[in-house]
Enzyme design. Structure first.
Site, PDB file in Angstrom:
ATOM      1  CE1 TYR A  49     -16.499 -12.330 -25.438  1.00 30.15           C
ATOM      2  CE2 TYR A  49     -17.556 -10.190 -25.217  1.00 30.15           C
ATOM      3  CZ  TYR A  49     -16.497 -10.961 -25.643  1.00 30.15           C
ATOM      4  OH  TYR A  49     -15.444 -10.372 -26.290  1.00 30.15           O
ATOM      5  CD  GLU A  98       1.254  15.495 -22.539  1.00 29.91           C
ATOM      6  OE1 GLU A  98       1.921  14.449 -22.617  1.00 29.91           O
ATOM      7  OE2 GLU A  98       0.949  16.186 -23.525  1.00 29.91           O
ATOM      8  CE  LYS A 146       9.102   9.766 -18.157  1.00 24.98           C
ATOM      9  NZ  LYS A 146       9.106   8.347 -17.835  1.00 24.98           N
ATOM     10  CG  ASP A 197       6.475   3.677 -14.349  1.00 26.66           C
ATOM     11  OD1 ASP A 197       7.073   3.484 -15.431  1.00 26.66           O
ATOM     12  OD2 ASP A 197       6.900   3.297 -13.252  1.00 26.66           O
ATOM     13  CD  GLU A 221       4.314   5.024 -21.123  1.00 23.73           C
ATOM     14  OE1 GLU A 221       4.561   5.577 -22.225  1.00 23.73           O
ATOM     15  OE2 GLU A 221       5.206   4.572 -20.389  1.00 23.73           O
ATOM     16  CE1 TYR A 259       3.922   9.375 -25.220  1.00 19.68           C
ATOM     17  CE2 TYR A 259       2.640   8.481 -23.395  1.00 19.68           C
ATOM     18  CZ  TYR A 259       3.702   8.383 -24.277  1.00 19.68           C
ATOM     19  OH  TYR A 259       4.538   7.305 -24.229  1.00 19.68           O
ATOM     20  CE  LYS A 273       4.801  15.446 -24.257  1.00 24.72           C
ATOM     21  NZ  LYS A 273       3.755  14.546 -24.743  1.00 24.72           N
ATOM     22  CE  LYS A 299      12.743   9.424 -14.063  1.00 28.12           C
ATOM     23  NZ  LYS A 299      12.215   8.257 -14.755  1.00 28.12           N
ATOM     24  CB  CYS A 332       3.884 -17.101  20.801  1.00 24.77           C
ATOM     25  SG  CYS A 332       3.457 -15.354  20.950  1.00 24.77           S
ATOM     26  CB  CYS A 366       2.590 -15.565  25.350  1.00 21.78           C
ATOM     27  SG  CYS A 366       2.056 -16.773  24.129  1.00 21.78           S
ATOM     28  CB  CYS A 376       0.572 -17.165  19.187  1.00 22.20           C
ATOM     29  SG  CYS A 376       0.217 -17.222  20.946  1.00 22.20           S
ATOM     30  CB  CYS A 397      -1.043 -14.570  23.316  1.00 17.28           C
ATOM     31  SG  CYS A 397       0.378 -13.665  22.680  1.00 17.28           S
TER      32      CYS A 397
END
Ligand code: IVH
Length: 667
Positions: free
Chosen positions: A37, A114, A116, A118, A175, A227, A291, A315, A409, A412, A427, A432
C-alpha cells in the site's frame, strides 16, 4: 513517461488507493500488505512531485501528508444547522400531522422516513462536483472546519457524479458514524493495547472526527449517511425522496432503510417496526426522522428559530438511565473466574428491566470507582450487555466505602488468586460446586449441546443432589430421578431426558465448546473440529500440532493440551463416548453438497440464529464469510438486512430469502 501517460497512471493509482482504503477501513479485508500500500502511495507522490499540475486537493497524498492542525478553523454554515423537534409516541406523531395540516390548509401530505443514526452531524460543501469543505455542527450557525479528517472517510466521495455534479455549489448534511461491529473491534484493540475504550460508537466517532491529526482519523473505521440537501445552486427537486435519489446517484451513501410513506399511519408503522428492529441495524439509531416529502410544502411550512416545521424526530425508548447500586456480589464462573456484579434498583432501559450489571473485574471497579450506595449511569446499547457508564459522584452517600475484592471464593470458601499480569481473580478449587454448576449450565446451553429444559434451576438441583457430578452423568439420568426434582412431573421429566438424549448427535464442534476448555469458545471449537475431526485424535495432539491450526495460537494450544492431560477430563470424555455422544465432526469434508460455495449472511432469520445458519452451511461443505465480493456465491437475506444486500444487488450475487435458504440446506 510523457505527461499524458503520467496523468493516466496517476488516475489509476488514485483509484487503486481508494479501493484499498475501502477494503481496509470499511470492509476490514485488506488485499495487500501495508508495504505494498505504501509503495502505491509513494509512486503517486513521486509522479505528483514530477508533474505538480496533476496534484488535486482530493488526492490520497494530500490527506495523509497534511500536517496536523493546531485548532479547527471556524466556518459559517451556508444555512443554519437546525435541530429537530422530538416526539415519543404515535399520538404525538398524529399531533405533528395535525399541525402540518393546519398550516398547509390543503390535502394531506406524504412523508419520507429515515432512521436517525446516532453519530455526528456534519455539513459537506461541494463546488462543481468536488468536495471542498466539511464542518461539524458547532452551535448550528458556526461549526469547525474538519475537512482533512473527513477526507479520510472512504465513503465520502471526493468527486461526485450525475445531476448534482453540475451544480456550482452544494451543501449536504449527513451523519458520520462508526458501525457497531467496527466499534466493538476498535474497543477490543484498544483494550488489548491497554488504552482507554470508548463508551459507545457515538463517542468513538466524535473523538475520531475531532482528531488533530488526520492520520489518526484515517485509522478509525468511520462511515457516513447523507440525508439532507441544505443548499444548492441550480439543482432543485420536487420532493425529498427525489433529492435522496439524486444524492445516491451522485455517489453518496444514502440509507437503504429510508422509506416513503403515503400517510401518517404508514409513518407510525415504520417507526414501530424500526424500533423493534433497532438491534439488528449495523449502526446505533436513536429514533426515526419523519419529513414532509413535498419540497413545496416544506418551503411553505418553513422553520421556527430552532427547528424546521416540516420534520420531526420520533425518539426510541431511551437506553440510558440512572439507578442505585444496592450491593456488589461476586459470582463464580465456569473456569473459576470471580466476577463482581452490581445489584441494582430495577431500571427499565429500552423496554428491558435491568436488575444487575457486571463490573467485569477488580481494575474496572477501581477505574470507575463503583461503590455500594452509588448512583450510576447505566447504558444498554444495541444487543450489548448493559454496563456502567459512570458513577454520578455528586450523589454518592457519605461514608460509601470502596469495594475490597475478596481473597476467598464466595461459593466454596477456597483460596482465590489473581495471577501476576492477569485481570481476574480465580477460585483455584477445581471441585468448587459453583464452577461445576456454571460448566453444566454452559454444557447444555443453546450454542453448546443445546439441551432444552436444562435451565438454571434444574442444574442447581442436579448438582446439589449429586445426581450429576460430571457431564457424562447427564446421559444416565432416568425419568424417575428427574421426576423427583422440584418443579417436575412425569411428563416434564420425560421431556428433559429426551432432550438430553437428543443432544448426543450434536457433533464435535458443539461438544468441544460444551466442554468448557479455557479459551475454546464456539468459533475456535468449529475451527478445531473441522481440522481435527475426532475427539480421540484431539486428545493425542501436541501443542505444536495444535498451533499449526489456523486461528489457534500457542496459548490456546497449551490450554487444550492441559485440559486433556488431566485424567479426570479424559475419563469424562471416555464416558461421554461410551454413553453414545458423538465425538466426531459431522461435516462431510470436501464432498458436501455446498462444497466450494461461499455464503454471506445479512439481516435476521426468523427461525435460525446466525450461528445455526452458518453451521448448516458448513456442515454441507460451504463457507461463510463476512463481506460480499465477486467471489460470493449467495447472500442469505433475512429481516432488516444491512448494506450487504445492496452490495449483492450491485454485484449481481444471487440472493436467497429464508425459505429458499432452508430449501437449499434441507435438501
Ligand atoms: S434531518 C433540517 N435526518 O439528528 C434537517 N437529521 O436532532 C435536519 N440526524 O442534527 C436534520 N439522522 O445530526 C436528519 N435522517 C436524518 C438524521 C438526522 C440523524 C441527526 C442530525 C441532526 C439531529 C437532529
Amino acid at each position: 513517461m510523457t505527461r499524458a501517460e503520467a496523468a493516466r497512471r496517476v488516475r489509476k493509482l488514485r483509484q487503486e488507493i481508494r479501493r484499498h482504503d475501502r477494503l481496509y477501513y470499511v470492509e476490514a479485508r485488506p488485499e495487500i500488505s501495508d508495504a505494498e500500500y505504501d509503495a502505491l502511495v509513494r509512486e503517486l507522490g513521486d509522479l505528483e512531485a514530477r508533474y505538480p499540475d496533476l496534484v488535486t486537493p482530493d488526492s490520497p497524498t494530500q490527506r495523509v501528508a497534511g500536517a496536523p492542525v493546531e485548532a479547527f478553523r471556524p466556518v459559517e454554515h451556508r444555512v443554519a444547522m437546525l435541530s429537530l423537534d422530538n416526539v415519543t409516541s404515535a399520538d404525538q406523531l398524529r399531533q405533528f400531522e395535525a399541525r402540518v395540516g393546519r398550516a398547509l390548509q390543503g390535502p394531506k401530505v406524504g412523508y419520507a422516513c429515515e432512521p436517525k443514526v446516532d453519530g455526528l452531524g456534519v455539513a459537506l460543501l461541494y463546488r462543481r462536483g468536488r468536495f471542498v469543505r466539511g464542518a461539524t455542527r458547532g452551535d448550528g450557525r458556526v461549526g469547525e472546519d474538519i475537512t482533512p479528517n473527513l477526507r479520510t472517510i472512504p465513503t465520502i466521495p471526493a468527486t461526485i457524479k450525475g445531476r448534482l455534479a453540475r451544480a456550482e455549489e452544494l451543501e449536504l448534511r449527513g451523519e458520520v458514524f462508526m458501525p457497531r461491529v467496527a466499534f466493538e473491534k476498535l474497543n477490543r484493540t484498544l483494550e488489548d493495547a491497554g488504552e482507554p475504550t470508548f463508551a459507545n460508537p457515538r463517542n468513538a466517532a466524535a473523538g475520531a472526527v475531532r482528531q488533530k491529526d488526520p492520520a489518526v482519523t484515517a485509522r478509525r473505521p468511520l462511515d457516513i449517511v447523507v440525508y439532507h440537501l441544505s443548499y444548492s445552486t441550480g439543482a432543485d427537486f420536487d420532493s425529498h425522496w427525489e433529492t435522496l435519489a439524486a444524492m445516491r446517484e451522485a455517489g453518496f451513501p444514502v440509507n437503504a432503510r429510508n422509506q416513503r410513506c403515503k400517510d401518517i399511519d404508514a409513518v407510525i408503522a415504520y417507526c414501530e417496526r424500526t424500533e423493534l428492529e433497532r438491534d439488528g441495524l449495523e449502526y446505533e439509531a436513536d429514533g426515526v426522522v419523519v419529513k414532509v416529502d413535498a419540497r413545496e410544502a416544506q418551503q411553505r411550512l418553513g422553520s421556527t428559530g430552532r427547528h424546521p416545521r416540516w420534520a420531526v424526530a420520533f425518539k426510541f425508548a431511551p437506553r440510558q438511565g440512572t439507578t442505585v447500586v444496592r450491593g456488589i456480589d461476586v459470582q463464580v464462573g465456569k473456569t473459576g473466574v470471580l466476577t463482581p456484579v452490581a445489584k441494582l434498583d430495577p431500571v427499565e432501559l429500552g423496554g428491558v428491566v435491568i436488575r444487575s450489571v457486571s463490573l467485569h473485574n477488580e481494575d474496572e471497579i477501581r477505574r470507575k470507582d463503583v461503590r455500594a450506595g452509588d448512583t450510576v449511569l447505566i447504558e444498554r446499547a444495541g444487543d450489548v450487555i448493559p454496563y456502567v457508564v459512570q458513577v454520578v459522584k455528586s450523589k454518592r452517600p457519605r461514608g460509601a466505602r470502596s469495594f475490597r475484592f475478596p481473597t476467598r471464593c464466595p461459593a466454596c470458601g477456597g483460596v482465590a488468586l489473581r495471577p501476576e499480569g492477569e485481570a481476574y481473580w480465580r477460585c483455584v478449587n477445581s471441585a468448587c460446586p459453583a464452577q461445576f454448576k456454571e460448566r453444566l449450565r454452559h454444557f447444555g446451553s443453546r450454542r453448546a449441546m443445546d439441551i432444552e429444559h436444562l435451565g438454571e434451576a434444574v442444574v442447581e438441583q442436579l448438582a446439589d443432589r449429586r445426581l450429576v457430578t460430571n457431564f457424562a452423568d447427564l446421559y444416565h439420568l432416568t425419568v424417575k430421578q428427574v421426576a423427583q426434582l422440584e418443579g417436575f412431573a412425569e411428563k416434564s421429566a420425560r421431556n428433559l431426558v429426551e432432550a438430553i438424549a437428543a443432544s448426543r448427535g450434536r457433533g464435535l464442534a458443539r461438544l468441544l465448546n460444551a466442554l468448557g476448555i479455557r479459551g475454546v469458545g464456539e468459533h475456535v471449537a468449529r475451527l478445531v473440529a473441522a481440522r481435527v475431526g475426532s475427539l480421540d485424535r484431539l486428545m493425542t495432539m501436541s501443542e505444536d500440532e495444535l498451533s499449526a491450526i489456523r486461528g489457534v495460537g500457542p496459548h490456546l494450544a497449551e490450554s487444550v493440551v492441559k485440559f486433556f492431560s488431566d485424567p479426570s477430563n479424559r475419563r469424562v470424555c471416555k464416558r461421554l463416548a461410551a454413553a453414545g455422544v458423538l465425538t466426531t465432526e459431522l461435516r462431510p469434508a470436501a464432498g458436501g453438497p455446498l462444497a466450494g460455495k461461499t455464503f454471506v449472511l445479512t439481516g435476521t432469520l426468523s427461525g435460525l440464529t446466525r450461528d445455526t445458519a452458518a453451521e448448516l452451511i458448513e456442515r454441507r461443505g460451504g463457507r461463510v464469510t463476512e463481506s460480499v465480493s465477486g467471489k460470493t456465491d449467495y447472500v442469505v437475506v433475512g429481516e432488516a438486512p444491512g448494506s450487504k444486500a445492496g452490495e449483492a444487488r450491485r454485484l449481481g450475487v444471487p440472493m436467497l430469502d429464508e425459505r429458499a435458504f432452508r430449501r437449499m440446506v434441507e435438501a
